[in-house]
Design an enzyme around this catalytic site. Structure first.
Site, PDB file in Angstrom:
ATOM      1  N   THR A 241      30.355  -5.047  71.702  1.00  0.00           N
ATOM      2  CA  THR A 241      30.329  -6.495  71.473  1.00  0.00           C
ATOM      3  C   THR A 241      31.144  -6.844  70.234  1.00  0.00           C
ATOM      4  O   THR A 241      30.913  -6.300  69.149  1.00  0.00           O
ATOM      5  CB  THR A 241      28.878  -6.982  71.293  1.00  0.00           C
ATOM      6  OG1 THR A 241      28.128  -6.635  72.458  1.00  0.00           O
ATOM      7  CG2 THR A 241      28.834  -8.484  71.091  1.00  0.00           C
ATOM      8  N   CYS A 329      38.404   6.626  49.462  1.00  0.00           N
ATOM      9  CA  CYS A 329      37.942   7.505  50.542  1.00  0.00           C
ATOM     10  C   CYS A 329      37.877   8.966  50.109  1.00  0.00           C
ATOM     11  O   CYS A 329      37.276   9.786  50.795  1.00  0.00           O
ATOM     12  CB  CYS A 329      38.852   7.357  51.763  1.00  0.00           C
ATOM     13  SG  CYS A 329      38.784   5.713  52.497  1.00  0.00           S
TER      14      CYS A 329
END
Length: 385
Positions: A241, A329
Site C-alpha cells: 500500500t 549508514c
C-alpha cells in the site's frame, strides 16, 4: 547548536508538513480501493507521481515510490540486473565504482554471491572522479547495468553524468544514477531529459521531507524485477500500500528545492568555500578531500593527519557544532571510509576524516570564519601541545 550534518538528514520543512497533513487525516483512503475515499487518495498519489517525474525529467509512469534512497538503489541495481538476466542469462555483468553508497555496493555483492554476477569496480581519481574512458574500457557485450552516483555522499564530488551516460548509450547499456545527495543542489531534470539516463534514485529526507520517503524513476522499457511481491501496486514494480502523504511530501520537497536552488546553492557555495579556506589556513594538518571545484555546494570534508576523527567530532559537539565522520549508514564502523581509501588516502589517515554538510539556509556573515576557528581549536585540543 549548529547542525552541519545535512547529508545524513535534514529537518522536516513546515510547508512540507502542511502539504502532507490532509493525507494523514481527511484523505486517508487506500489508493488501490475502488470507492470514493480510495479514489481521492489515488488522485493525490498520481498527482505527486507526475510532479516527481517533472523534477527528474522523466515520465510519470516511470516513477516508483519507495521507502527511501536505500530501497531505490537496491531496486535499481538488483531489479534491473535480474530483469536483464531473465531476458538473457548471458547478461550478468555489472559496472559500478568503489566509492558508491553502501546500498549500491552491498546490492552488487548480493548479486555476486547469489546470482553469479560479475562486478567491475572502475577506479576513480584521487578526487573521486570517474573517467568516461575508464567506463568505456570496462564495458563488455554481457554488461547489463552501470550504476554511478551523481554526487558522492562523503566527499561531495560531482560526476560528469552527461559524458558517462553518453558512453552507456553508445553501448546500449542501461545506466542508473544515485541522485540522493545531489537532489536540491543540482538540476536533476538534466539527468532524465538531457543525459537520458535510465534510472534515478532520490530520498526525501535530504530535502526536508520525512524519513522513509523516496522514489526510483526507471524507464518503462527497462525490465525491472520487483523486490517486493504481493498486490502489484506501482504497476507491478513495488507491491505494498502506497504512502500517499509521503509521496506528496517528496513531490513538494522537490518543487521547493528547485524553486530555491539557484539562489541557495550560490550562497551556500560561497560560505562553504570561505569555510574551507579558513580551515586550510588555520589547521596545518588539514587536507580537503574530494574535487576542489566539482563538488556539492554544501559539502566540505577534511582529513586531519595525526588526529583521530572521532575525538574531533566530540570536541566540536562540545563547542556547539554537530558534524560527522562520513556516511551515517556506516556510522560506528571501525573500518576506514571505503570512499577515501578508494581515492588513494592511507587507511590510517582516512580514519581522521570529518565531514561538514551545510543546509540550504545560508550562514550569516562572519559565520564561516568563526566556524573555521572552532574547527582549528577542536583539532588543537585533541592534538595537544
Amino acid at each position: 547548536m549548529l547542525y552541519l550534518d545535512h547529508a545524513a538528514t535534514s529537518p522536516v520543512r513546515p510547508e512540507i508538513l502542511e502539504a502532507m497533513r490532509p493525507y494523514l487525516t481527511d484523505v486517508f483512503g487506500n489508493p488501490s480501493s475502488h470507492h470514493t475515499a480510495g479514489e481521492a487518495a489515488a488522485d493525490a498519489l498520481e498527482s505527486a507521481r507526475a510532479r516527481v517525474a517533472a523534477a527528474l525529467g522523466m515520465r510519470a509512469g516511470d516513477v516508483v515510490f519507495t521507502s527511501g534512497g536505500t530501497e531505490a538503489n537496491n531496486s535499481a541495481v538488483k531489479g534491473i540486473l535480474l530483469g536483464a538476466l531473465d531476458a538473457d542469462p548471458r547478461r550478468r555483468h555489472l559496472i559500478t565504482t568503489p566509492i558508491e553508497h553502501e546500498s549500491v555496493l552491498e546490492s552488487a555483492r548480493y548479486l555476486e554471491r547469489f546470482h553469479d554476477v560479475d562486478v567491475t569496480l572502475i577506479p576513480v581519481s584521487e578526487s573521486g572522479v570517474v573517467d568516461p574512458d575508464g567506463l568505456a574500457a570496462a564495458l563488455r557485450p554481457e554488461t547489463a547495468l552501470i550504476s554511478i552516483a551523481h554526487a558522492n555522499n562523503e566527499i561531495g564530488t560531482v560526476q560528469d553524468i552527461a559524458a558517462l551516460a553518453s558512453v552507456a548509450r553508445e553501448h546500449r547499456v542501461p545506466m542508473h544514477v544515485d541522485a540522493v545527495q545531489s537532489a536540491g543542489w543540482l538540476d536533476l531534470r538534466t539527468l532524465g531529459r538531457d543525459a537520458r539516463v535510465d534510472a534515478i534514485s532520490i530520498a526525501g529526507h535530504k530535502l526536508g521531507a520525512p524519513k522513509g520517503t523516496g522514489a526510483l524513476a526507471v524507464r518503462a522499457r527497462v525490465p525491472l524485477e520487483p523486490l517486493l511481491h504481493g498486490g502489484g501496486q506501482e504497476r507491478g514494480r513495488r507491491s505494498g500500500t502506497e504512502d500517499v502523504a509521503g509521496a506528496v511530501a517528496l513531490a513538494t520537497a522537490l518543487e521547493l528545492a528547485e524553486a530555491e536552488r539557484a539562489r541557495s546553492s550560490a550562497a551556500v557555495m560561497a560560505a562553504t568555500e570561505a569555510f574551507i579556506a579558513g580551515v586550510l589556513r588555520t589547521v596545518p594538518q588539514a587536507r580537503l578531500t574530494g574535487h576542489p571545484t566539482r563538488r556539492l555546494p554544501g559539502t566540505a570534508s577534511f582529513t586531519f593527519r595525526g588526529v583521530s576523527g572521532e575525538p574531533v567530532l566530540l570536541e566540536l559537539e562540545r563547542r556547539g557544532v554537530i558534524s560527522s565522520s562520513g556516511s551515517a549508514c556506516a556510522a560506528g564502523s571501525a573500518e576506514p571510509s571505503h570512499v577515501l581509501v578508494a581515492c588513494g588516502i592511507d587507511p590510517l589517515v582516512a580514519q581522521t576524516s570529518v565531514r561538514f554538510t551545510f543546509g540550504r539556509t545560508p550562514l550569516p556573515d562572519g559565520a564561516p570564519a568563526q566556524l573555521a576557528a572552532l574547527v582549528a581549536a577542536s583539532v588543537q585540543a585533541v592534538a595537544g601541545p
